[in-house]
Motif scaffolding. Structure first.
Motif, PDB file in Angstrom:
ATOM      1  N   PRO A  28      -2.157   7.159  -6.299  1.00 15.62           N
ATOM      2  CA  PRO A  28      -1.376   6.634  -5.166  1.00 15.62           C
ATOM      3  C   PRO A  28      -1.524   7.459  -3.904  1.00 15.62           C
ATOM      4  CG  PRO A  28      -0.072   6.554  -7.173  1.00 15.62           C
ATOM      5  CD  PRO A  28      -1.315   7.323  -7.497  1.00 15.62           C
ATOM      6  N   ILE A  29      -1.582   8.779  -4.050  1.00  9.83           N
ATOM      7  CA  ILE A  29      -1.763   9.646  -2.883  1.00  9.83           C
ATOM      8  C   ILE A  29      -3.121   9.385  -2.243  1.00  9.83           C
ATOM      9  CG2 ILE A  29      -1.767  12.016  -2.060  1.00  9.83           C
ATOM     10  CD1 ILE A  29       0.900  11.118  -3.197  1.00  9.83           C
ATOM     11  N   SER A  30      -4.147   9.287  -3.081  1.00 11.62           N
ATOM     12  CA  SER A  30      -5.497   9.022  -2.578  1.00 11.62           C
ATOM     13  C   SER A  30      -5.577   7.669  -1.895  1.00 11.62           C
ATOM     14  CB  SER A  30      -6.496   9.086  -3.744  1.00 11.62           C
ATOM     15  OG  SER A  30      -7.791   8.743  -3.316  1.00 11.62           O
ATOM     16  N   HIS A  31      -4.907   6.666  -2.478  1.00 11.79           N
ATOM     17  CA  HIS A  31      -4.945   5.321  -1.897  1.00 11.79           C
ATOM     18  C   HIS A  31      -4.256   5.292  -0.538  1.00 11.79           C
ATOM     19  CE1 HIS A  31      -4.977   0.925  -1.823  1.00 11.79           C
ATOM     20  NE2 HIS A  31      -3.711   0.989  -1.436  1.00 11.79           N
ATOM     21  N   ILE A  32      -3.112   5.950  -0.446  1.00  8.85           N
ATOM     22  CA  ILE A  32      -2.365   5.932   0.808  1.00  8.85           C
ATOM     23  C   ILE A  32      -3.164   6.585   1.931  1.00  8.85           C
ATOM     24  CG2 ILE A  32      -0.357   6.923   1.995  1.00  8.85           C
ATOM     25  CD1 ILE A  32       1.230   6.418  -0.586  1.00  8.85           C
ATOM     26  N   PHE A  33      -3.748   7.763   1.661  1.00 13.26           N
ATOM     27  CA  PHE A  33      -4.450   8.479   2.719  1.00 13.26           C
ATOM     28  C   PHE A  33      -5.882   8.003   2.908  1.00 13.26           C
ATOM     29  CE2 PHE A  33      -1.042  11.459   1.633  1.00 13.26           C
ATOM     30  CZ  PHE A  33      -0.502  11.628   2.891  1.00 13.26           C
ATOM     31  N   GLY A  34      -6.454   7.386   1.890  1.00 15.00           N
ATOM     32  CA  GLY A  34      -7.827   6.903   2.030  1.00 15.00           C
ATOM     33  C   GLY A  34      -7.931   5.505   2.581  1.00 15.00           C
ATOM     34  N   TYR A  35      -6.917   4.667   2.321  1.00 13.47           N
ATOM     35  CA  TYR A  35      -6.979   3.273   2.759  1.00 13.47           C
ATOM     36  C   TYR A  35      -5.827   2.892   3.680  1.00 13.47           C
ATOM     37  CZ  TYR A  35      -6.829  -1.807   2.602  1.00 13.47           C
ATOM     38  OH  TYR A  35      -6.768  -3.135   2.966  1.00 13.47           O
ATOM     39  N   ASP A  76       0.787  -1.228   0.000  1.00 15.47           N
ATOM     40  CA  ASP A  76       0.000   0.000   0.000  1.00 15.47           C
ATOM     41  C   ASP A  76       0.820   1.280   0.000  1.00 15.47           C
ATOM     42  OD1 ASP A  76      -2.346  -1.486   0.054  1.00 15.47           O
ATOM     43  OD2 ASP A  76      -2.287  -1.662   2.233  1.00 15.47           O
ATOM     44  N   ILE A  77       2.119   1.199   0.229  1.00 15.51           N
ATOM     45  CA  ILE A  77       2.938   2.410   0.246  1.00 15.51           C
ATOM     46  C   ILE A  77       4.104   2.318  -0.732  1.00 15.51           C
ATOM     47  CG2 ILE A  77       4.481   3.828   1.648  1.00 15.51           C
ATOM     48  CD1 ILE A  77       2.669   3.421   3.994  1.00 15.51           C
ATOM     49  N   ILE A  78       4.904   1.268  -0.629  1.00 21.80           N
ATOM     50  CA  ILE A  78       6.095   1.170  -1.482  1.00 21.80           C
ATOM     51  C   ILE A  78       5.709   1.021  -2.951  1.00 21.80           C
ATOM     52  CG2 ILE A  78       8.138  -0.210  -2.020  1.00 21.80           C
ATOM     53  CD1 ILE A  78       8.393  -0.806   0.943  1.00 21.80           C
ATOM     54  N   LEU A  79       4.775   0.112  -3.253  1.00 19.73           N
ATOM     55  CA  LEU A  79       4.382  -0.088  -4.657  1.00 19.73           C
ATOM     56  C   LEU A  79       3.738   1.160  -5.264  1.00 19.73           C
ATOM     57  CD1 LEU A  79       3.123  -3.788  -4.702  1.00 19.73           C
ATOM     58  CD2 LEU A  79       5.302  -2.870  -5.491  1.00 19.73           C
ATOM     59  N   PRO A  80       2.781   1.812  -4.571  1.00 20.66           N
ATOM     60  CA  PRO A  80       2.253   3.069  -5.133  1.00 20.66           C
ATOM     61  C   PRO A  80       3.325   4.143  -5.289  1.00 20.66           C
ATOM     62  CG  PRO A  80       0.760   2.229  -3.460  1.00 20.66           C
ATOM     63  CD  PRO A  80       1.994   1.398  -3.390  1.00 20.66           C
ATOM     64  N   ALA A  81       4.292   4.185  -4.369  1.00 19.65           N
ATOM     65  CA  ALA A  81       5.357   5.180  -4.476  1.00 19.65           C
ATOM     66  C   ALA A  81       6.221   4.926  -5.708  1.00 19.65           C
ATOM     67  CB  ALA A  81       6.220   5.165  -3.214  1.00 19.65           C
ATOM     68  N   ILE A  82       6.514   3.641  -5.974  1.00 22.62           N
ATOM     69  CA  ILE A  82       7.301   3.303  -7.167  1.00 22.62           C
ATOM     70  C   ILE A  82       6.528   3.672  -8.433  1.00 22.62           C
ATOM     71  CG2 ILE A  82       8.279   1.381  -8.489  1.00 22.62           C
ATOM     72  CD1 ILE A  82       8.931   0.037  -5.824  1.00 22.62           C
ATOM     73  N   THR A  83       5.225   3.353  -8.449  1.00 22.60           N
ATOM     74  CA  THR A  83       4.391   3.720  -9.591  1.00 22.60           C
ATOM     75  C   THR A  83       4.399   5.229  -9.808  1.00 22.60           C
ATOM     76  OG1 THR A  83       2.941   1.828  -9.196  1.00 22.60           O
ATOM     77  CG2 THR A  83       2.057   3.607 -10.550  1.00 22.60           C
ATOM     78  N   PHE A  84       4.277   5.972  -8.706  1.00 22.72           N
ATOM     79  CA  PHE A  84       4.278   7.429  -8.790  1.00 22.72           C
ATOM     80  C   PHE A  84       5.575   7.943  -9.411  1.00 22.72           C
ATOM     81  CE2 PHE A  84       5.418  11.546  -7.016  1.00 22.72           C
ATOM     82  CZ  PHE A  84       4.292  12.299  -7.271  1.00 22.72           C
ATOM     83  N   LEU A  85       6.709   7.383  -9.008  1.00 28.84           N
ATOM     84  CA  LEU A  85       8.002   7.851  -9.532  1.00 28.84           C
ATOM     85  C   LEU A  85       8.122   7.613 -11.034  1.00 28.84           C
ATOM     86  CD1 LEU A  85      10.438   6.748  -6.676  1.00 28.84           C
ATOM     87  CD2 LEU A  85       9.694   9.066  -7.246  1.00 28.84           C
ATOM     88  N   PHE A  86       7.706   6.417 -11.492  1.00 29.48           N
ATOM     89  CA  PHE A  86       7.786   6.114 -12.917  1.00 29.48           C
ATOM     90  C   PHE A  86       6.882   7.046 -13.724  1.00 29.48           C
ATOM     91  CE2 PHE A  86       9.671   2.002 -11.690  1.00 29.48           C
ATOM     92  CZ  PHE A  86      10.696   1.935 -12.638  1.00 29.48           C
TER      93      PHE A  86
END
Length: 219
Positions: free
Chosen positions: A195-202, A43-53
């Motif tokens: 990813p930001i929404s997922h991290i803070f919403g879930y 929920d954090i590392i994978l969305p962060a990697i997606t965000f960077l790419f």
């Protein structure tokens, strides 16, 4: 370790510990460890990697639109951190009520012969139902709190998308951005903001609950 410490406790301390409450604290603690490990990875590392790419891809398309998107992130970030801070005492309260409920259940099962011999079934039933209502009511309040926080974050993201689209239209109108590039960027926009929404919403509610469980176990 925690088990070596437990084995050194005095028999008096064991006698003073309600078994149902203690088992509930261990259950919350183990669930907390699992949620933190899984939450950090999925929920954090994978969305962060997606965000960077996607961020790199956005810079390639148009650095101005990407910079504008980054400017919209601090508001949801501040809201999420504020919600995290406000949620901690609420989650502590929820955990305590559930511990009281499990304590009552454990004591009832341990003393079922006394309860039945003295015809205390109805009284004990009312006590357990009252504890259950308090626990579920506070859990409902906690869920409503996170739902409102998530809704506000979603509203901010919607406003951000509209603002980004409007600025993109202005760039297209003055010829500094092609319509195709704008459409391609809007396609990437979801991967930048989601990813930001997922991290803070879930993720934050899950991790908050996990941390409280670990704190209660450690205490």
């Amino acid at each position: 370790g925690i088990f070596s410490e437990m084995l050194k406790w005095s028999q008096r301390k064991y006698a003073d510990l309600p078994p149902g409450k203690t088992l509930r604290m261990f259950d919350q603690g183990w669930n907390g460890l699992w949620k933190i490990f899984v939450g950090l990875m999925v929920d954090i590392i994978l969305p962060a990697i997606t965000f960077l790419f996607v961020f790199v891809a956005g810079l390639t398309l148009d650095w101005r639109m990407t910079a504008l998107t980054l400017l919209t992130i601090p508001l949801p970030l501040i809201l999420g951190l504020y919600s995290w801070k406000k949620a901690e005492p609420k989650q502590q309260k929820v955990s305590k009520y559930y511990e009281k409920l499990f304590r009552g259940i454990g004591e009832t099962f341990s003393n079922i012969s006394v309860v039945q011999n003295f015809a205390q079934e109805d009284r004990q039933n009312r006590t357990l139902l009252s504890a259950l209502r308090r626990a579920t009511t506070n859990q409902l309040h906690m869920n409503v709190f996170w739902a409102v926080s998530n809704g506000l974050g979603g509203g901010l993201q919607l406003f951000s998308r509209i603002a980004i689209f409007a600025v993109g239209i202005i760039f297209v109108a003055n010829g500094s951005l092609t319509l195709g590039t704008l459409i391609a960027f809007l396609g990437l926009l979801n991967y930048l903001l989601s990813p930001i929404s997922h991290i803070f919403g879930y993720s934050l509610p899950q991790i908050e609950e996990a941390l409280i469980g670990l704190k209660r176990l450690h205490s």
